[in-house]
Design an enzyme around this catalytic site. Structure first.
Site, PDB file in Angstrom:
ATOM      1  N   GLY A  98       1.022  -0.965   0.100  1.00  0.00           N
ATOM      2  CA  GLY A  98      -0.126   0.029   0.018  1.00  0.00           C
ATOM      3  C   GLY A  98       0.698   0.940  -0.009  1.00  0.00           C
ATOM      4  O   GLY A  98       0.107   2.743   0.157  1.00  0.00           O
ATOM      5  N   ASP A 131      -2.203   7.076   3.138  1.00  0.00           N
ATOM      6  CA  ASP A 131      -2.022   7.754   1.970  1.00  0.00           C
ATOM      7  C   ASP A 131      -0.722   7.171   1.465  1.00  0.00           C
ATOM      8  O   ASP A 131       0.374   7.990   0.314  1.00  0.00           O
ATOM      9  CB  ASP A 131      -1.727   8.988   2.593  1.00  0.00           C
ATOM     10  N   GLY A 132       0.125   6.351   1.379  1.00  0.00           N
ATOM     11  CA  GLY A 132       0.698   5.725   0.426  1.00  0.00           C
ATOM     12  C   GLY A 132       2.301   5.810   1.148  1.00  0.00           C
ATOM     13  O   GLY A 132       3.095   6.119   0.507  1.00  0.00           O
ATOM     14  N   ASP A 254       1.503 -11.242   7.143  1.00  0.00           N
ATOM     15  CA  ASP A 254       2.325 -10.931   5.910  1.00  0.00           C
ATOM     16  C   ASP A 254       3.881 -10.201   6.405  1.00  0.00           C
ATOM     17  O   ASP A 254       3.836  -9.504   4.763  1.00  0.00           O
ATOM     18  CB  ASP A 254       1.380  -9.593   5.408  1.00  0.00           C
ATOM     19  N   ASN A 255       3.957 -10.190   7.743  1.00  0.00           N
ATOM     20  CA  ASN A 255       4.832  -9.829   7.544  1.00  0.00           C
ATOM     21  C   ASN A 255       5.985 -10.636   8.057  1.00  0.00           C
ATOM     22  O   ASN A 255       7.463 -10.502   8.697  1.00  0.00           O
ATOM     23  CB  ASN A 255       5.151  -8.766   9.077  1.00  0.00           C
ATOM     24  N   ASP A 264      10.094  -6.168   7.797  1.00  0.00           N
ATOM     25  CA  ASP A 264       8.817  -5.696   7.966  1.00  0.00           C
ATOM     26  C   ASP A 264       8.763  -4.745   9.446  1.00  0.00           C
ATOM     27  O   ASP A 264       8.969  -5.107  10.148  1.00  0.00           O
ATOM     28  CB  ASP A 264       7.085  -5.862   8.301  1.00  0.00           C
TER      29      ASP A 264
HETATM   30  P1  AMP Z   1       1.907  -2.748   8.359  1.00  0.00           P
HETATM   31  O1  AMP Z   1       1.344  -3.082   9.510  1.00  0.00           O
HETATM   32  O2  AMP Z   1       3.244  -2.053   7.869  1.00  0.00           O
HETATM   33  O3  AMP Z   1       3.131  -4.443   7.977  1.00  0.00           O
HETATM   34  O4  AMP Z   1       1.142  -2.624   7.096  1.00  0.00           O
HETATM   35  C1  AMP Z   1      -0.528  -3.608   7.059  1.00  0.00           C
HETATM   36  C2  AMP Z   1      -0.398  -2.678   5.642  1.00  0.00           C
HETATM   37  O5  AMP Z   1      -0.730  -2.095   5.467  1.00  0.00           O
HETATM   38  C3  AMP Z   1       0.057  -3.780   4.291  1.00  0.00           C
HETATM   39  O6  AMP Z   1      -0.884  -3.776   3.094  1.00  0.00           O
HETATM   40  C4  AMP Z   1       0.748  -1.717   4.093  1.00  0.00           C
HETATM   41  O7  AMP Z   1       0.985  -1.756   2.553  1.00  0.00           O
HETATM   42  C5  AMP Z   1      -0.418  -1.168   4.187  1.00  0.00           C
HETATM   43  N1  AMP Z   1      -0.285   0.250   4.723  1.00  0.00           N
HETATM   44  C6  AMP Z   1       0.761   0.498   5.373  1.00  0.00           C
HETATM   45  N2  AMP Z   1       0.793   1.645   5.172  1.00  0.00           N
HETATM   46  C7  AMP Z   1       0.384   2.370   5.066  1.00  0.00           C
HETATM   47  C8  AMP Z   1       0.130   3.894   4.351  1.00  0.00           C
HETATM   48  N3  AMP Z   1       0.519   5.410   5.106  1.00  0.00           N
HETATM   49  N4  AMP Z   1      -0.131   3.880   3.180  1.00  0.00           N
HETATM   50  C9  AMP Z   1      -0.899   3.036   2.283  1.00  0.00           C
HETATM   51  N5  AMP Z   1      -0.598   1.874   2.843  1.00  0.00           N
HETATM   52  C10 AMP Z   1      -0.099   1.320   3.775  1.00  0.00           C
HETATM   53 MG    MG Z   2       4.450  -5.756   6.489  1.00  0.00          MG
END
Ligand code: AMP
Ligand code: MG
Length: 482
Positions: A98, A131-132, A254-255, A264
């Site tokens: 994301g 917000d990516g 996913d991590n 991650d």
């Molecule tokens: P994470 O907790 O970093 O492993 O992220 C879990 C999910 O949320 C993954 O699909 C990430 O790509 C998405 N994600 C985390 N932060 C953002 C962000 N700021 N914008 C878009 N997607 C996000």
């Molecule tokens: Mg992740």
């Protein structure tokens, strides 16, 4: 002002891309470029890693443009990967990159294929409400911790570059934005298998299996072979984390990387004071991913991988039987790896099953005496360990048994010196580093990075980085990068 794409004319950075993931069918990814940012400026570029990957050329301004996502280098095929996963035990049918974009892969001088990925590079079709973007704090935290892990000898994704975007990111307040360039053996996750399995897309699952085997485990012939390899890699990984007092913090499927690398880095942390129930992550309310829970959780994650692989096999009943045995065998693998790691920490080159009692006894005494995890083990080398205990006699009682046990070891000091680092990235130092960087001062970041690149060396000039936090410096909670 947006920097025009034409900027890439005359670029001198050469990245010898050799992409394979982009050739997988469209269902595996979404092709898109990173979103340009306002005013990129380079914080750090990991030259030794760049050399290993085969990168050449590139001045500072150019590196800033490329690793901010403003210029797409020749040969890149930018894409966001699809995956799903269990988050805190709940299946989320679609996650995906994301806020990350894979530029492509290079095959390094060592013959290893690695992903080069921007993290914080703008929205993708998988962003949902996000917000990516990433803010500076988590970017620098991941840079420091992932590089420290690699220097500690732990399989880990690496950090190639960190760039300020010159744009604010809005969380609870406005914060400076940044992009991390991450390098990984691959970004294949347990959740990459789960997404196709849950959709009963057996063709895609088979393609993913073939791709994974070719890339990571060329000896594996069957899904059972792959499962066994991943279980072995993850058993070793988690035991190694535990031996360093590392808490991943978000061991969602996913991590969890198929390669066996740590991936991650979000609310991860190294413990100061030892206690098995230690949790830092602000979102881990029930301690699902506490320090001492990690060995159980990784088995649970491997059970999810096993489940995802079942549709690849013809005889379902027999497969479930075989996979169940593999998963049920994992705790023994973890115990064996744990014994090897912790045995080395107390100077035993070839620890025996009964030595686990001696190790557990020390850990129990440490937990009861607020002993600092890293400093206690390190001090076994120089006789200062008892000072780490609120009641030093708790150590003395253990020491007598230990001294008897190591007396017939050839060189316990050598074994311990290679297993017990002097330096870990302590939470309070990371927080201080981030606070300085938010104020525009990156010198503490560079200092931390420098010291942590040689964690087993005694570095008298950096002794303050071995100190546990003062009461007012203790970090109570760590946060995801989101
Ligand atoms: P994470 O907790 O970093 O492993 O992220 C879990 C999910 O949320 C993954 O699909 C990430 O790509 C998405 N994600 C985390 N932060 C953002 C962000 N700021 N914008 C878009 N997607 C996000
Ligand atoms: Mg992740």
């Amino acid at each position: 002002m947006r920097v025009p794409r034409a900027y890439i004319c005359g670029m001198t950075l050469h990245i010898p891309f050799d992409n394979s993931f982009a050739a997988l069918p469209a269902g595996f990814h979404a092709r898109l470029n990173p979103t340009p940012v306002e005013a990129p400026s380079l914080i750090a570029f990991n030259q030794p890693l760049a050399d290993q990957l085969g990168l050449t050329g590139g001045d500072e301004a150019e590196l800033a443009q490329i690793f901010a996502g403003n210029a797409v280098p020749d040969g890149a095929e930018p894409l966001a990967q699809l995956y799903s996963g269990h988050q805190f035990g709940q299946y989320n049918p679609q996650l995906g990159d994301g806020r990350a974009i894979l530029l492509g892969e290079t095959v390094g001088k060592d013959g290893v294929r690695r992903d080069i990925q921007l993290k914080g590079s703008g929205r993708t079709p998988f962003s949902r409400s996000g917000d990516g973007r990433a803010w500076l704090g988590p970017v620098l935290r991941e840079y420091i911790v992932s590089e420290a892990m690699a220097a500690l000898g732990v399989p880990s994704t690496r950090a190639l570059a960190a760039v300020r975007t010159g744009e604010p990111v809005y969380r609870e307040t406005a914060l400076p934005g940044a992009v991390l360039t991450r390098v990984a053996a691959s970004h294949l996750r347990v959740g990459t298998f789960q997404v196709f399995s849950a959709r009963r897309d057996v063709d895609a699952l088979r393609q993913l299996f073939d791709y994974t085997v070719a890339r990571h485990y060329p000896d594996a012939q069957t899904p059972g072979d792959l499962l066994r390899k991943v279980i072995e890699a993850q058993a070793n990984l988690v035991a190694q984390w535990m031996s360093l007092g590392f808490i991943h913090g978000v061991m969602n499927t996913d991590n969890c990387a198929i390669s066996g690398e740590t991936i991650d880095y979000g609310p991860c942390a190294f413990m100061d004071t030892y206690h098995p129930e230690t949790v830092f992550s602000s979102i881990d309310r029930h301690g699902r991913y506490a320090y001492g829970a990690q060995a159980d959780v990784i088995v649970w994650n491997m059970a999810q991988l096993a489940t995802a692989l079942v549709p690849l096999c013809e005889d379902t009943e027999q497969t479930i039987e075989e996979f169940t045995q593999l998963v049920h065998g994992m705790p023994d693998l973890i115990r064996a790896a744990w014994l090897r790691r912790f045995g080395a920490k107390i100077g035993l080159a070839d620890p025996q099953a009964e030595d686990a009692t001696l190790i557990m006894d020390l850990l129990t005494r440490m937990a009861g005496n607020q002993a600092d995890f890293t400093n206690t083990f390190r001090a076994l080398l120089d006789g200062g360990a008892r000072d780490q205990f609120t009641d030093p006699t708790a150590f003395d009682a253990w020491e007598a048994t230990w001294t008897a046990r190591v007396s017939d070891e050839a060189s316990p000091e050598t074994v311990m010196a290679a297993a017990n680092p002097a330096f870990i990235p302590r939470n309070h130092r990371i927080e201080q580093m981030i606070a300085a960087a938010v104020d525009g001062d990156d010198s503490y970041f560079h200092h931390l990075h420098h010291v942590l690149s040689r964690p087993f060396e005694t570095q008298p000039d950096a002794v303050e980085l071995t100190h546990p936090p003062q009461p007012d410096e203790v970090v109570q909670a760590t946060f995801c990068g989101t």
